[in-house]
Design an enzyme around this catalytic site. Sequence first.
Site, PDB file in Angstrom:
ATOM      1  N   ASP A   1       0.763  -1.325   0.008  1.00  0.00           N
ATOM      2  CA  ASP A   1       0.004   0.024   0.150  1.00  0.00           C
ATOM      3  C   ASP A   1       0.836   1.362   0.121  1.00  0.00           C
ATOM      4  O   ASP A   1       1.942   1.210   0.991  1.00  0.00           O
ATOM      5  CB  ASP A   1      -0.924  -0.031   1.081  1.00  0.00           C
ATOM      6  N   ILE A   2       0.414   2.238  -0.574  1.00  0.00           N
ATOM      7  CA  ILE A   2       1.384   3.481  -0.782  1.00  0.00           C
ATOM      8  C   ILE A   2       1.523   4.316   0.380  1.00  0.00           C
ATOM      9  O   ILE A   2       2.171   5.169   0.418  1.00  0.00           O
ATOM     10  CB  ILE A   2       0.659   4.388  -2.230  1.00  0.00           C
TER      11      ILE A   2
ATOM     12  N   ASN B   1     -12.822  -3.192   2.170  1.00  0.00           N
ATOM     13  CA  ASN B   1     -13.775  -2.167   1.933  1.00  0.00           C
ATOM     14  C   ASN B   1     -14.687  -2.169   0.730  1.00  0.00           C
ATOM     15  O   ASN B   1     -14.244  -2.137  -0.216  1.00  0.00           O
ATOM     16  CB  ASN B   1     -13.177  -0.778   2.265  1.00  0.00           C
TER      17      ASN B   1
ATOM     18  N   GLU C   1     -12.319   3.278  -1.547  1.00  0.00           N
ATOM     19  CA  GLU C   1     -12.153   4.436  -2.395  1.00  0.00           C
ATOM     20  C   GLU C   1     -11.645   4.060  -3.898  1.00  0.00           C
ATOM     21  O   GLU C   1     -11.885   4.829  -4.671  1.00  0.00           O
ATOM     22  CB  GLU C   1     -10.780   5.274  -1.646  1.00  0.00           C
ATOM     23  N   VAL C   2     -11.047   2.812  -3.875  1.00  0.00           N
ATOM     24  CA  VAL C   2     -10.739   2.383  -5.115  1.00  0.00           C
ATOM     25  C   VAL C   2     -11.704   1.112  -5.482  1.00  0.00           C
ATOM     26  O   VAL C   2     -11.775   0.202  -4.801  1.00  0.00           O
ATOM     27  CB  VAL C   2      -9.079   1.900  -5.256  1.00  0.00           C
TER      28      VAL C   2
ATOM     29  N   HIS D   1     -10.027  -5.118  -3.464  1.00  0.00           N
ATOM     30  CA  HIS D   1      -8.641  -5.417  -2.815  1.00  0.00           C
ATOM     31  C   HIS D   1      -9.065  -5.830  -1.579  1.00  0.00           C
ATOM     32  O   HIS D   1      -9.836  -5.399  -0.876  1.00  0.00           O
ATOM     33  CB  HIS D   1      -7.844  -4.192  -2.826  1.00  0.00           C
TER      34      HIS D   1
ATOM     35  N   HIS E   1      -6.904  -5.715   2.065  1.00  0.00           N
ATOM     36  CA  HIS E   1      -5.895  -5.183   2.936  1.00  0.00           C
ATOM     37  C   HIS E   1      -5.177  -5.977   3.874  1.00  0.00           C
ATOM     38  O   HIS E   1      -6.132  -6.722   4.394  1.00  0.00           O
ATOM     39  CB  HIS E   1      -6.026  -4.101   3.837  1.00  0.00           C
TER      40      HIS E   1
HETATM   41  P1  AMP Z   1      -9.839   1.534   0.023  1.00  0.00           P
HETATM   42  O1  AMP Z   1     -10.120   2.755   0.881  1.00  0.00           O
HETATM   43  O2  AMP Z   1     -10.196   0.068   0.644  1.00  0.00           O
HETATM   44  O3  AMP Z   1     -10.457   1.632  -1.196  1.00  0.00           O
HETATM   45  O4  AMP Z   1      -8.218   1.459   0.115  1.00  0.00           O
HETATM   46  C1  AMP Z   1      -7.615   2.038  -1.057  1.00  0.00           C
HETATM   47  C2  AMP Z   1      -6.030   1.772  -0.822  1.00  0.00           C
HETATM   48  O5  AMP Z   1      -5.449   2.068  -1.910  1.00  0.00           O
HETATM   49  C3  AMP Z   1      -5.513   2.878   0.214  1.00  0.00           C
HETATM   50  O6  AMP Z   1      -5.221   2.294   1.317  1.00  0.00           O
HETATM   51  C4  AMP Z   1      -4.304   3.745  -0.211  1.00  0.00           C
HETATM   52  O7  AMP Z   1      -3.411   3.849   0.410  1.00  0.00           O
HETATM   53  C5  AMP Z   1      -4.258   2.589  -1.709  1.00  0.00           C
HETATM   54  N1  AMP Z   1      -3.588   3.207  -2.742  1.00  0.00           N
HETATM   55  C6  AMP Z   1      -3.949   4.054  -3.583  1.00  0.00           C
HETATM   56  N2  AMP Z   1      -3.010   4.467  -4.424  1.00  0.00           N
HETATM   57  C7  AMP Z   1      -2.262   3.529  -4.621  1.00  0.00           C
HETATM   58  C8  AMP Z   1      -1.274   3.258  -5.397  1.00  0.00           C
HETATM   59  N3  AMP Z   1      -0.696   3.812  -6.528  1.00  0.00           N
HETATM   60  N4  AMP Z   1      -0.600   2.096  -4.872  1.00  0.00           N
HETATM   61  C9  AMP Z   1      -0.466   1.488  -3.708  1.00  0.00           C
HETATM   62  N5  AMP Z   1      -1.694   1.610  -2.843  1.00  0.00           N
HETATM   63  C10 AMP Z   1      -2.346   2.763  -3.397  1.00  0.00           C
END
Ligand code: AMP
Length: 121
Positions: free
Chosen positions: A34-35, A92, A100-101, A105, A107
């Site tokens: 995770d970034i 999530n 958010e994405v 995924h 975690h």
């Molecule tokens: P969520 O809120 O469960 O959708 O989590 C999205 C996750 O993606 C967050 O923990 C971010 O830190 C992570 N994230 C966003 N952009 C990147 C990226 N380019 N590389 C790795 N992780 C990312």
Amino acid sequence: MMSYDPSNIFARILRGELPCKKIAEDDHTLAFEDISPQMPVHILVIPKGNYVDWSDFASNASQEEHSAFTKMIGHVANLAGINDSGYRIISNIGNDGHQEVRHLHIHVLGGAAIGPMVSQR
Ligand code: AMP
């Protein structure tokens, strides 16, 4: 459920348009750091197929994809050395889940005590 948006950030990582710190990979699954890590170990495990979230994956992924995804979560925990100390897996989903994405995924969080399961609102 929202339809899959191929411009999401994990789709771009899968296409090689954005870099990632890869931990492990197989035919169906990719795991990377995770970034913005929330714990000493914070790994994301994603299917390579275009699935918005857990419900989409549950309904539409093949047995091979399910199997690979499940195994990869345990595999990266092993690689990170957190099996004995323990860890947490979270997905999530949607608006209430604060996703958010919009590419499924998991975690994988560990390396220190995480505390209670869900923070109180
Ligand atoms: P969520 O809120 O469960 O959708 O989590 C999205 C996750 O993606 C967050 O923990 C971010 O830190 C992570 N994230 C966003 N952009 C990147 C990226 N380019 N590389 C790795 N992780 C990312």
